[in-house]
Design an enzyme around this catalytic site. Structure first.
Site, mmCIF file in Angstrom:
data_model
loop_
_atom_site.group_PDB
_atom_site.id
_atom_site.type_symbol
_atom_site.label_atom_id
_atom_site.label_comp_id
_atom_site.label_asym_id
_atom_site.label_seq_id
_atom_site.Cartn_x
_atom_site.Cartn_y
_atom_site.Cartn_z
ATOM 1 N N ARG A 22 24.968 38.831 -2.149
ATOM 2 C CA ARG A 22 23.597 38.952 -1.640
ATOM 3 C C ARG A 22 23.672 38.859 -0.124
ATOM 4 O O ARG A 22 23.825 37.783 0.439
ATOM 5 C CB ARG A 22 22.779 37.771 -2.218
ATOM 6 N N HIS A 44 17.767 34.698 0.108
ATOM 7 C CA HIS A 44 17.347 34.697 -1.301
ATOM 8 C C HIS A 44 16.012 35.437 -1.446
ATOM 9 O O HIS A 44 15.859 36.326 -2.277
ATOM 10 C CB HIS A 44 17.232 33.251 -1.793
ATOM 11 N N TYR A 63 22.762 27.218 5.102
ATOM 12 C CA TYR A 63 23.744 26.782 4.098
ATOM 13 C C TYR A 63 24.975 27.672 3.960
ATOM 14 O O TYR A 63 25.852 27.371 3.173
ATOM 15 C CB TYR A 63 23.067 26.621 2.723
HETATM 16 C C1 LIG Z 1 13.434 28.134 -14.885
HETATM 17 C C2 LIG Z 1 13.432 28.241 -13.397
HETATM 18 N N1 LIG Z 1 14.026 27.280 -12.659
HETATM 19 C C3 LIG Z 1 14.058 27.384 -11.307
HETATM 20 C C4 LIG Z 1 13.459 28.444 -10.686
HETATM 21 C C5 LIG Z 1 13.505 28.555 -9.156
HETATM 22 N N2 LIG Z 1 14.458 29.606 -8.777
HETATM 23 C C6 LIG Z 1 14.032 30.851 -8.431
HETATM 24 S S1 LIG Z 1 15.304 31.865 -8.058
HETATM 25 C C7 LIG Z 1 16.453 30.660 -8.355
HETATM 26 C C8 LIG Z 1 17.924 30.949 -8.185
HETATM 27 C C9 LIG Z 1 18.428 32.025 -9.094
HETATM 28 O O1 LIG Z 1 19.737 32.359 -8.763
HETATM 29 P P1 LIG Z 1 20.509 33.513 -9.510
HETATM 30 O O2 LIG Z 1 20.297 33.403 -10.975
HETATM 31 O O3 LIG Z 1 21.900 33.480 -9.026
HETATM 32 O O4 LIG Z 1 19.764 34.856 -9.048
HETATM 33 P P2 LIG Z 1 19.660 35.501 -7.590
HETATM 34 O O5 LIG Z 1 18.351 35.043 -7.011
HETATM 35 O O6 LIG Z 1 20.839 35.056 -6.799
HETATM 36 O O7 LIG Z 1 19.629 36.986 -7.795
HETATM 37 C C10 LIG Z 1 15.825 29.478 -8.730
HETATM 38 C C11 LIG Z 1 16.535 28.210 -9.036
HETATM 39 C C12 LIG Z 1 12.830 29.426 -11.488
HETATM 40 N N3 LIG Z 1 12.260 30.504 -10.964
HETATM 41 N N4 LIG Z 1 12.842 29.308 -12.837
#
Ligand SMILES: Cc1ncc(C[n+]2csc(CCOP(=O)(O)OP(=O)(O)O)c2C)c(N)n1
Ligand SMILES: [Mg+2]
Length: 390
Positions: free
Chosen positions: A280, A284, A293
């Site tokens: 990425r 985010h 970070y």
């Molecule tokens: C059940 C839940 N827990 C926490 C969140 C908050 N949250 C949003 S995105 C994220 C990280 C996701 O990371 P990843 O699965 O690696 O996907 P990326 O954003 O890197 O594409 C989190 C913890 C959420 N949306 N849903």
């Protein structure tokens, strides 16, 4: 590289399912399935070449065009958020090959369950980009009709769409359809219980589903080493289905591996986990500041593996695209950017009370109460406004 389960239920027909992991010394980095090196050189792969063997120069240019236009759309959306036109944007910068390669591997009758970052897959499915932007502007209640393009609504509850995909896949298998389902999720999502449950269910019910994990190295500020002690694709082995790690910045490899996995599903051979190893490159979301970070050098190292540049190098070196093609695409990209800006700025604000209308078909006392509360809240703003004008 593929990993095959010892508990395989059926003999596998594909050469791509040989058990090879055991030969690796402990701790060795697993090989990626790669058809285009970061330098844009086409390399042979005995298992997956067959899935892109008949690709034409026109189709290769098409993949390039998809990636360029998706990146442009994404950059425009990030700018629009900065200008206050969108509430939030989750950029896919760097993940274009993973999304376009896998998205173009799907058939029209396949069904896609995305996260919130799958703008490139949405593009491949023919979803109007304006619908994506409307959702992030907060002027529609979800985005689009999922059945128009067999592309489910964006899902922000991390990992939950893998369960929806598994249930959907079990359903279409019962209907006797020969189509397949693909569920997208991230490296962070791989730690969710929902994903573990979907792996179990899909394996034991032999569901025609491909789990496509974009390992972009980060889950907001958590690095992948905080999610797993083994390469993610190896998780599949414990559930009894194959896992493959593919170079997620190589559009050809992503196309080939996803085609292979979807075809397995269609043949009734059950689920596959594809781990697209990518990065990425942006934040985010527009609410995040990655400089807090992670080191700049990390991003720079991945910029050298840019998915768009490597395909361009290959197209030029193989004389599959000339300067005219790139110039035309640049003009098309500008036009898309302009259209996106105009469309977003022209979006009408929704009726503020419409959200209460679709909660229950026949109405509900609680919803009536909430509507009344909201009306009072809105009225308090009207008073203030009038006060200022007087
Ligand atoms: C059940 C839940 N827990 C926490 C969140 C908050 N949250 C949003 S995105 C994220 C990280 C996701 O990371 P990843 O699965 O690696 O996907 P990326 O954003 O890197 O594409 C989190 C913890 C959420 N949306 N849903
Ligand atoms: Mg991630």
């Amino acid at each position: 590289m593929t990993v095959e389960s010892t508990a395989a239920r059926k003999p596998r027909r594909s050469a791509g399912t040989k058990r090879t992991a055991a030969k690796k010394p402990p701790g060795a980095q697993p090989d990626l399935v790669q058809l285009l090196t970061p330098e844009g050189k086409r390399v042979k792969n005995g298992e997956y070449d067959a899935y892109v063997a008949d690709i034409t120069p026109e189709e290769l240019r098409g993949l390039y065009r998809d990636m360029v236009l998706t990146r442009r759309f994404d950059a425009e959306a990030t700018s629009l958020q900065r200008q206050g036109e969108l509430g939030l944007w989750a950029s896919l910068l760097g993940q274009e090959a993973a999304q376009i390669g896998s998205g173009r591997a799907t058939r029209e009758d396949d069904y896609v369950f995305p996260t919130y970052r799958e703008h490139g897959v949405a593009w491949c499915r023919g979803v109007d980009p304006a619908n994506l932007l409307g959702m992030f502007r907060g002027v529609n209640n979800g985005g689009w009709d999922p059945n128009s393009n067999n592309f489910h609504l964006y899902t922000i509850v991390i990992g939950s769409q893998t369960l929806h995909a598994t249930g959907y896949a079990m359903g279409i298998a019962k209907d006797g359809a020969d189509s397949a389902v693909i569920a997208y999720f991230g490296d962070g999502a791989s730690s969710q219980g929902d994903v573990a449950e979907s792996f179990t269910f899909s394996a034991v019910y032999n569901a025609p589903v491909v789990f496509f994990c974009q390992n972009n190295q980060w889950a907001i500020s958590e690095p992948t080493e905080r999610q797993t002690r083994v390469p993610l694709y190896q998780r599949a082995q414990g559930y009894g289905f194959p896992g493959v790690r593919v170079d997620g910045n190589d559009v050809l490899a992503c196309l080939a591996v996803t085609k292979w996995a979807l075809e397995r599903a269609r043949r009734g051979e059950g689920p596959t986990l594809v781990e697209a190893y990518t990065y990425r490159m942006g934040a985010h979301t527009t609410s995040d500041d990655p400089t807090k970070y992670r080191a700049d050098e990390e991003r720079e190292a991945w910029e050298a593996k840019d998915p768009i540049l490597r395909l361009r190098t290959y197209l030029e070196a193989s004389n599959h695209a000339d300067e005219g093609f790139f110039a035309e695409l640049e003009a098309e990209s500008e036009a898309l950017g302009k259209r996106v800006r105009e469309v977003v700025r022209a979006m009408p604000d929704p009726d503020r009370f419409a959200i209460f209308e679709n909660a229950y078909a026949d109405g509900h006392a609680l919803v009536d109460e909430e509507r009344a509360q909201f009306a009072a809240y809105q009225a308090s703003f009207a008073d203030e406004g009038e006060g200022i004008q007087r």
